[in-house]
Design a protein around this motif. Structure first.
Motif, PDB file in Angstrom:
ATOM      1  N   GLY A 182      28.095  30.934  47.433  1.00  0.00           N
ATOM      2  CA  GLY A 182      28.208  30.734  45.992  1.00  0.00           C
ATOM      3  C   GLY A 182      29.287  31.541  45.306  1.00  0.00           C
ATOM      4  O   GLY A 182      29.283  31.651  44.073  1.00  0.00           O
ATOM      5  N   LEU A 183      30.201  32.125  46.062  1.00  0.00           N
ATOM      6  CA  LEU A 183      31.321  32.814  45.417  1.00  0.00           C
ATOM      7  C   LEU A 183      32.157  31.811  44.627  1.00  0.00           C
ATOM      8  O   LEU A 183      32.345  30.671  45.040  1.00  0.00           O
ATOM      9  N   ASP A 184      32.679  32.253  43.506  1.00  0.00           N
ATOM     10  CA  ASP A 184      33.476  31.373  42.653  1.00  0.00           C
ATOM     11  C   ASP A 184      34.756  32.104  42.274  1.00  0.00           C
ATOM     12  O   ASP A 184      34.708  33.114  41.566  1.00  0.00           O
ATOM     13  N   TYR A 185      35.892  31.600  42.755  1.00  0.00           N
ATOM     14  CA  TYR A 185      37.186  32.147  42.355  1.00  0.00           C
ATOM     15  C   TYR A 185      37.839  31.158  41.397  1.00  0.00           C
ATOM     16  O   TYR A 185      38.310  30.097  41.821  1.00  0.00           O
ATOM     17  N   PRO A 186      37.863  31.473  40.121  1.00  0.00           N
ATOM     18  CA  PRO A 186      38.424  30.518  39.154  1.00  0.00           C
ATOM     19  C   PRO A 186      39.896  30.236  39.427  1.00  0.00           C
ATOM     20  O   PRO A 186      40.631  31.085  39.931  1.00  0.00           O
ATOM     21  N   ALA A 187      40.311  29.013  39.096  1.00  0.00           N
ATOM     22  CA  ALA A 187      41.720  28.654  39.208  1.00  0.00           C
ATOM     23  C   ALA A 187      42.515  29.415  38.146  1.00  0.00           C
ATOM     24  O   ALA A 187      41.982  29.806  37.099  1.00  0.00           O
ATOM     25  N   PRO A 188      43.792  29.660  38.393  1.00  0.00           N
ATOM     26  CA  PRO A 188      44.606  30.385  37.405  1.00  0.00           C
ATOM     27  C   PRO A 188      44.812  29.571  36.137  1.00  0.00           C
ATOM     28  O   PRO A 188      44.816  28.336  36.160  1.00  0.00           O
ATOM     29  N   ASP A 189      44.969  30.270  35.048  1.00  0.00           N
ATOM     30  CA  ASP A 189      45.252  29.648  33.757  1.00  0.00           C
ATOM     31  C   ASP A 189      46.767  29.597  33.569  1.00  0.00           C
ATOM     32  O   ASP A 189      47.410  30.635  33.401  1.00  0.00           O
ATOM     33  N   PRO A 190      47.385  28.414  33.634  1.00  0.00           N
ATOM     34  CA  PRO A 190      48.849  28.350  33.510  1.00  0.00           C
ATOM     35  C   PRO A 190      49.353  28.890  32.183  1.00  0.00           C
ATOM     36  O   PRO A 190      50.464  29.410  32.100  1.00  0.00           O
ATOM     37  N   ASN A 191      48.556  28.777  31.137  1.00  0.00           N
ATOM     38  CA  ASN A 191      48.987  29.289  29.840  1.00  0.00           C
ATOM     39  C   ASN A 191      49.128  30.802  29.841  1.00  0.00           C
ATOM     40  O   ASN A 191      49.880  31.369  29.049  1.00  0.00           O
ATOM     41  N   SER A 192      48.401  31.480  30.750  1.00  0.00           N
ATOM     42  CA  SER A 192      48.491  32.934  30.828  1.00  0.00           C
ATOM     43  C   SER A 192      49.894  33.378  31.209  1.00  0.00           C
ATOM     44  O   SER A 192      50.420  34.358  30.681  1.00  0.00           O
TER      45      SER A 192
END
Length: 653
Positions: free
Chosen positions: A507-517
């Motif tokens: 159940g680990l969750d690595y969020p995708a990067p935010d391009p706006n950042s």
């Protein structure tokens, strides 16, 4: 569970970033300085420095906006990107690639930074690929101010993992794409301040220098220069965050370095090619936030829980892709010998070869993971390469099988060079590459144990395992006749499995990067153009009459990617094409050819055109460079090298 830990500097603010190009950093050599780009967070006060050293010219890196360095600076961390000695805008004479004294440049940059008012006396280092090597080299020297590192997709043994994979002479990767990158860096004009007399002097004095290509080609696999270039990862005691890509040429190198490091450490391994995890088209993760949390914990002493997260996070490939948390990397802590008695044996067969004759040109269907080319080139269906190899295929699995670690294969009556691949064969016969190994050193009795690259892969029930054995892996290494009589015999397979007490965390969750950042901190946008971008090309061609197979890669900036250099009025565009061709009946005739061009129109009105070519074979290489300035010839240079006749003859016997 959310496995990332977003954070900022202690104030929680986002800072404007001031950029200082070509800051001069003194070294121990009298009058010799290094060049760096410095990114300072405005209004942050003294803070830890983040340092990166590369051989790829910081002014060229700036063409893409130096987004990662700006991003860290906007979070309160001064960031410094430095050209290695003798490269880019740094003074001095360049060292051979992977030289141990590259650590001296890092120590010089750290000493200089500690005397600056914006540095609080602590330093972190980070980098990917070559930048990971300079990071590990410096960390192994243990400078007191260096408190933590982040290393991505790199190796502590570049000789064996890159130049001569498994002890076999490398082809497309080292002598093609990487050598051309370095040759273009040598020939292209300065992009910070083209009119500066000192920059002009460096450029003109170096354009005729011996290219890196010759440093890679001349020393063979057993040359002591590669031992000197190894990094002692066991000497790294500072906290280390390591990123590995299962489809990256440095997968084994990254895992091996991680295992040897002796301080606090964390490993994140995903299904990435040789690209930043946040830029991967396959399961991208927010590398910047993960690295920021690491810096906050170990450079600012913030109790953000990073050191409480699973020490090892692996993305399991195959039938049920998911992240898995472990407290230890298996490192063969558990294993399962496989009985091969009921596996189906198929001998190599191809319509253009004698029966039971292995194809010396197998390997092109493995993709570009070992070359590497960037964000594209995942392995293709291995079926056709399998038919040209010696294979053992299991019965369908009764239940799913999770592999996590390094498979090992034992072979008797081995060829002088062994390429071994483990694949996942689905009920339709499609063969997916799990991992591969290459070894060119066989025991005197003809036996060899090949350790394959690390992996985390789950085969579904009903699928079959396959071992595919061939005498080479083209275009990763040069093809050659296997020699000897008859076919090898696969006598053993050991599969890595998780120990019973591993207690993996699901159940680990690595969020995708935010391009706006990243967009928020980029420099000026590229110059507007109405041209249509030229897409990259990856092509595999079989010449049925000539009995050859070729791999072609073409990259171009001739369309919409025409760009202004950071704050300058320069306009730059370029193209590059590489072709690797293997002759199945005459493997000694294989070639790698690369052509590239760069076109620079400076803000002062000059037009600089650069053309470069590399032609490489197993027995010799040649490179040419041509530069014109406003139509007048400035350089027309050729460099070449050949193996001694004795070594070249032994390769063809």
């Amino acid at each position: 569970m959310n496995a990332s830990a977003p954070s900022a500097d202690g104030s929680g603010r986002r800072h404007e970033v001031a950029v200082y190009r070509d800051v001069r950093i003194p070294t121990s050599g009298p009058g010799v300085t290094l060049s760096g780009d410095l990114f300072l967070p405005e209004g942050a006060g003294p803070a830890p420095l983040l340092l990166t050293l590369l051989p790829y010219r910081r002014d060229v890196t700036a063409l893409s906006g130096s987004a990662a360095f700006r991003w860290f600076a906007s979070r309160g961390y001064p960031s410094l990107l430095v050209d290695l000695l003798g490269l880019g805008s740094s003074d001095g004479v360049r060292r051979p690639p992977f030289h141990p004294d590259e650590a001296d440049d890092a120590l010089a940059a750290i000493d200089w930074a500690l005397r600056q008012p914006w540095c609080d006396g602590t330093v972190g280092m980070w980098g990917g690929s070559y930048g990971g090597m300079t990071t590990m080299r410096a960390a192994a020297r243990r400078p007191s101010a260096l408190r933590a590192i982040v290393m991505l997709e790199s190796t502590a043994d570049p000789g064996r993992d890159f130049v001569h994979p498994g002890g076999a002479r490398g082809a497309l990767g080292p002598l093609g794409l990487w050598s051309m990158t370095m040759l273009l860096g040598q020939l292209l004009p300065p992009l910070d301040d083209y009119a500066d007399l000192t920059e002009q002097s460096r450029w003109r004095s170096r354009m005729r220098s011996k290219p890196h290509l010759l440093d890679l080609f001349r020393p063979g696999p057993d040359d002591p220069v590669w031992l000197e270039g190894r990094i002692d990862a066991s000497a790294i005691e500072v906290p280390a965050l390591c990123f590995a890509g299962w489809r990256d040429l440095f997968c084994e190198g990254t895992l091996r370095a991680y295992e040897e490091m002796s301080g606090p450490k964390r490993l994140i391994a995903g299904p990435w090619l040789h690209t930043m995890p946040n830029e991967s088209p396959h399961v991208a993760v927010d590398f910047l936030e993960l690295a920021l949390a690491w810096w906050d914990r170990w450079l600012r002493d913030e109790p953000n829980g990073v050191d409480k997260a699973p020490r090892v996070s692996v993305h399991v490939q195959g039938g049920r892709p998911h992240w898995l948390g472990l407290q230890e990397w298996p490192a063969d802590a558990a294993s399962r010998p496989a009985s091969l008695a009921d596996w189906e044996r198929t001998e190599p067969h191809a319509p253009d070869a004698e029966p039971n004759t292995p194809d010396p040109a197998t390997g092109v269907l493995s993709g570009l993971w070992a070359v590497p080319s960037g964000p594209f080139g995942l392995p293709l269906d291995q079926h056709d390469d399998d038919t040209r190899s010696l294979c053992l295929t299991s019965l369908p699995l009764a239940e799913p099988l999770l592999l996590c670690g390094r498979p090992r294969v034992t072979v008797a009556r081995a060829w002088s060079r062994m390429s071994v691949k483990l694949t996942d064969v689905d009920p339709h016969g499609r063969s997916t590459l799990i991992c591969a190994g290459l070894e060119a050193r066989v025991q005197q009795d003809g036996t060899i144990e090949i350790t394959l690259n690390p992996t985390a892969y789950e085969l579904p029930a009903g699928h079959r395992l396959r071992i595919a054995v061939a005498p080479g892996d083209f275009p990763r290494v040069w093809p050659e006749h296997p020699g000897g009589d008859g076919l090898p015999e696969v006598t053993g397979l050991v599969l890595p499995v998780l120990p019973d007490d591993a207690n993996p965390e699901e159940g680990l969750d690595y969020p995708a990067p935010d391009p706006n950042s990243l967009l928020a901190v980029r420099s000026e946008p590229p110059a507007a153009t109405s041209a249509t971008p030229t897409p990259p090309v990856w092509e595999i061609a079989n010449d049925l009459l000539g009995n050859t197979v070729s791999v072609r890669i073409a990259l171009s900036d001739d369309g919409a990617a025409v760009r202004h250099s950071h704050g300058r009025g320069h306009r730059i565009r370029g193209r590059q094409e590489v072709t690797a061709t293997a002759h199945r009946a005459q493997p000694e005739a294989a070639t790698v050819t690369v052509s590239a061009a760069g076109d620079v129109r400076t803000e002062t009105g000059q037009h600089v055109a650069v053309e470069a070519e590399i032609t490489a074979a197993a027995t010799g290489v040649r490179a040419t460079g041509r530069i014109t300035l406003d139509g007048s010839l400035l350089l027309d240079q050729q460099w070449r090298a050949e193996l001694p006749l004795t070594e070249a003859s032994s390769r063809q016997d």
